[in-house]
Design an enzyme around this catalytic site. Structure first.
Site, PDB file in Angstrom:
ATOM      1  N   GLU A 108       9.277   2.773  10.713  1.00 16.48           N
ATOM      2  CA  GLU A 108      10.347   3.750  10.567  1.00 16.48           C
ATOM      3  C   GLU A 108       9.653   5.097  10.427  1.00 16.48           C
ATOM      4  OE1 GLU A 108      13.567   2.597  10.715  1.00 16.48           O
ATOM      5  OE2 GLU A 108      13.685   4.744  11.071  1.00 16.48           O
TER       6      GLU A 108
ATOM      7  N   LYS B 231       0.870  -1.189   0.000  1.00 17.14           N
ATOM      8  CA  LYS B 231       0.000   0.000   0.000  1.00 17.14           C
ATOM      9  C   LYS B 231       0.906   1.238   0.000  1.00 17.14           C
ATOM     10  CE  LYS B 231      -2.744   3.273   1.459  1.00 17.14           C
ATOM     11  NZ  LYS B 231      -1.827   4.299   0.945  1.00 17.14           N
TER      12      LYS B 231
ATOM     13  N   CYS C 176      14.155  11.004   5.469  1.00 13.45           N
ATOM     14  CA  CYS C 176      14.030  10.743   6.923  1.00 13.45           C
ATOM     15  C   CYS C 176      15.349  11.070   7.600  1.00 13.45           C
ATOM     16  CB  CYS C 176      13.667   9.300   7.222  1.00 13.45           C
ATOM     17  SG  CYS C 176      12.981   8.377   5.881  1.00 13.45           S
TER      18      CYS C 176
ATOM     19  N   GLU D  20       9.570  17.602  13.286  1.00 15.32           N
ATOM     20  CA  GLU D  20      10.061  17.318  11.935  1.00 15.32           C
ATOM     21  C   GLU D  20       9.365  18.230  10.929  1.00 15.32           C
ATOM     22  OE1 GLU D  20       9.210  13.428  10.090  1.00 15.32           O
ATOM     23  OE2 GLU D  20      11.335  13.383   9.606  1.00 15.32           O
TER      24      GLU D  20
HETATM   25  P1  ADP Z   1       3.543  10.691   4.871  1.00 17.15           P
HETATM   26  O1  ADP Z   1       2.291  11.400   4.405  1.00 17.15           O
HETATM   27  O2  ADP Z   1       4.558  11.571   5.473  1.00 17.15           O
HETATM   28  O3  ADP Z   1       4.091   9.735   3.872  1.00 17.15           O
HETATM   29  P2  ADP Z   1       1.821   9.092   6.531  1.00 17.15           P
HETATM   30  O4  ADP Z   1       2.144   8.468   7.839  1.00 17.15           O
HETATM   31  O5  ADP Z   1       0.658  10.005   6.469  1.00 17.15           O
HETATM   32  O6  ADP Z   1       3.164   9.803   6.114  1.00 17.15           O
HETATM   33  O7  ADP Z   1       1.608   7.989   5.433  1.00 17.15           O
HETATM   34  C1  ADP Z   1       2.460   6.873   5.255  1.00 17.15           C
HETATM   35  C2  ADP Z   1       1.660   5.731   4.639  1.00 17.15           C
HETATM   36  O8  ADP Z   1       0.699   5.271   5.599  1.00 17.15           O
HETATM   37  C3  ADP Z   1       0.867   6.122   3.399  1.00 17.15           C
HETATM   38  O9  ADP Z   1       0.907   5.050   2.485  1.00 17.15           O
HETATM   39  C4  ADP Z   1      -0.531   6.314   3.944  1.00 17.15           C
HETATM   40  O10 ADP Z   1      -1.525   6.152   2.966  1.00 17.15           O
HETATM   41  C5  ADP Z   1      -0.591   5.219   4.998  1.00 17.15           C
HETATM   42  N1  ADP Z   1      -1.614   5.421   6.033  1.00 17.15           N
HETATM   43  C6  ADP Z   1      -2.088   6.586   6.514  1.00 17.15           C
HETATM   44  N2  ADP Z   1      -3.037   6.383   7.458  1.00 17.15           N
HETATM   45  C7  ADP Z   1      -3.163   5.044   7.600  1.00 17.15           C
HETATM   46  C8  ADP Z   1      -3.966   4.171   8.427  1.00 17.15           C
HETATM   47  N3  ADP Z   1      -4.841   4.646   9.304  1.00 17.15           N
HETATM   48  N4  ADP Z   1      -3.809   2.842   8.296  1.00 17.15           N
HETATM   49  C9  ADP Z   1      -2.911   2.337   7.422  1.00 17.15           C
HETATM   50  N5  ADP Z   1      -2.141   3.088   6.613  1.00 17.15           N
HETATM   51  C10 ADP Z   1      -2.240   4.422   6.687  1.00 17.15           C
END
Ligand code: ADP
Length: 492
Positions: free
Chosen positions: A249, A174, A283, A384
């Site tokens: 991470e 994903k 990161c 950050e």
């Molecule tokens: P960034 O936007 O800095 O990449 P995020 O933590 O928002 O960091 O997103 C990292 C990944 O986690 C993305 O693929 C996002 O779609 C996914 N993600 C965000 N919210 C959820 C959730 N509740 N459950 C599973 N995956 C999620």
């Protein structure tokens, strides 16, 4: 225009959701690269179910045979390197040379993991009893979810998917919604390399909906996540009642410590590369420079000159050093932190605003920014930012430098600039980060070397290198008694 679809059980599927999202070039928002068909919760579930159905046969496939497919994927990545690099630059914004660097790392990791398939060895352990011994074998978990961010849209997925597959897991991938083109290419490459249907599935959809559906599914036994601390910790808490393994991470606030005796030109150049390279969207980016008072004026003047010399622009143009922030949200976050820095009383030395001229106003460009006289309690020293913003904190001596460097919730990377060997080793002993660099930038890493952080940065086993399969395997211990008799005495 390209349409990006999810890939389930060996097929690209049309989503029933009717929901779409656009993939936009952050260097030029008029360049709409393609449209994502956002998957539904049911489609996300079907991806987990396909992975679950494929698991038994994939686990039974000998590890070296799995490794051969992963090695083929590395070869295909090499063959399609320029296409992948162009896709990274167009949808993420980093320069082509940075994108090629990301790919070199990704290919190296995939090759390394393929080699690990011939080294999935256990231990044989002599017993306390005669004619007995024990041994260990490594086994996969089952379905693993790889949830990835947009900043290294090929390397991070590659360094999760390759070891997961080599270890015998099946995968639901994903990616971040901002980088679908690279996710589709990578999925295509792994499948073209010969994976059976269902072994690697791709779900394009929102984290809140499809991400949530994947991690909530009972068949998912392990989750490897890279992204924000907020999402990572939330996800960890969410799956804890099911006992799901999590490797996460998350954020960083990586310091460089600049000591009095250092090679100043080297310290300045390394700090500038670490802070502004890849637009600060790594990161491991340098976000705090902790500098001994006596040399701070010199350091600040030189880093400001260097910051001003970076050429901003679309990453596919020649002569460009750094690209834009990845999207409007990230761009606004960076500008918001610049305002916060000013309001909190830090001295803005350069940058501090949206870059303009030469068409830059068509993209999300922020000028490389340096704040001086930042104090450890300010938000720009603690949170950050993920943009081209460096905070300089002045300290009186080594001890204060260490106290300031460690005064952080995060602990990914760090570096020190000095030629005093005693201080180098004291720094290594005292710094609270998972990785540290001596006289080199906080960024950078190698495929065969473990990667990861401590504190709120990292959870679970380290990724890559000698530890890359640890997260993706369980250890089974086997006791063998070849006496053929009832055991005398007890083993506790
Ligand atoms: P960034 O936007 O800095 O990449 P995020 O933590 O928002 O960091 O997103 C990292 C990944 O986690 C993305 O693929 C996002 O779609 C996914 N993600 C965000 N919210 C959820 C959730 N509740 N459950 C599973 N995956 C999620």
């Amino acid at each position: 225009m390209t349409t990006y679809k999810s890939y389930v059980n060996g097929k690209w599927i049309d989503s029933a959701s009717g929901m779409t999202a656009e993939n936009i070039n952050p260097a030029n928002t008029r360049d709409v690269i393609g449209t994502i068909q956002m998957a539904t919760r049911e489609e996300a579930r079907s991806a987990v179910e396909a992975a679950y159905a494929a698991f038994r046969d994939w686990k039974r496939t000998p590890a070296p045979a799995r490794g051969k497919i992963v090695a083929k994927a590395a070869k295909l990545m090499e063959e399609r390197k320029e296409e992948l690099a162009a896709a990274i630059t167009r949808e993420e914004g980093k320069t082509l040379s940075e994108a090629r660097g990301e790919l070199t790392r990704a290919i190296n990791v995939v090759e390394f993991c393929a080699g690990e398939s011939r080294r999935m060895v256990g231990e044989t352990i002599p017993s306390e009893l005669p004619a007995n011994f024990a041994y260990t074998i490594k086994e996969p978990h089952g379905v693993v979810a790889c949830i990835t961010p947009w900043n290294f849209p090929v390397a991070i997925p590659a360094w999760k998917i390759a070891p997961a597959l080599v270890a015998g897991n099946t995968v639901v991938f994903k990616p971040a919604t901002l980088t679908p083109a690279t996710a589709v290419l990578l999925t295509e490459i792994f499948n073209d390399a010969g994976l059976p249907p269902g072994v690697l599935n791709l779900v394009l959809g929102s984290g809140r909906e499809t991400g949530d559906e994947i991690v909530s599914h009972p068949a998912v036994k392990a989750i490897s996540f890279t992204g924000s601390t907020e999402t990572g910790l939330k996800l960890y808490a969410q799956v804890a009642p099911r006992g799901v393994k999590v490797q996460a991470e998350m954020g960083g606030k990586n310091p460089v410590v600049v000591l009095e005796d250092c090679d100043m030109a080297l310290a300045v150049e390394s700090t500038a590369q670490g802070a502004f390279g890849s637009t600060g969207q790594r990161c491991t980016a340098t976000s705090r420079a902790i500098v001994i008072d006596k040399v701070a004026d010199d350091f600040v003047q030189k880093i400001v000159d260097r910051a001003k010399s970076f050429r901003l622009g679309a990453g596919d143009e020649s002569g460009i050093d750094i690209g834009p922030s990845v999207d409007e949200g990230q761009f606004n976050t960076v500008l918001k932190y610049i305002d916060i820095g000013r309001e909190d009383g830090a001295e803005l030395m350069c940058g501090g605003k949206r870059a303009s001229g030469d068409g830059l106003e068509n993209g999300f460009f922020v000028e490389p920014t340096v704040f001086d006289k930042v104090t450890p309690d300010m938000r720009i020293a603690r949170e950050e930012i993920f943009g081209p913003v460096l905070s300089v904190l002045r300290v009186k001596d080594f001890d204060e430098a260490m106290a300031v460097a460690n005064d952080s919730d995060f602990g990914l990377s760090s570096s020190v600039f000095t030629n005093d060997t005693n201080l180098v080793y004291r720094f290594v002993d005292e710094i609270e980060t998972g990785m540290t660099h001596i006289n080199s930038p906080t960024t950078g890493g190698e495929a065969h070397i473990p990667f990861g952080g401590v504190k709120h940065t990292g959870l679970g086993a380290r990724e890559q290198g000698s530890t890359s399969l640890d997260f993706y395997t369980e250890l089974k211990v086997v006791y063998v008694d070849y006496t053929g008799r009832k055991r005398e005495g007890n083993l506790y």
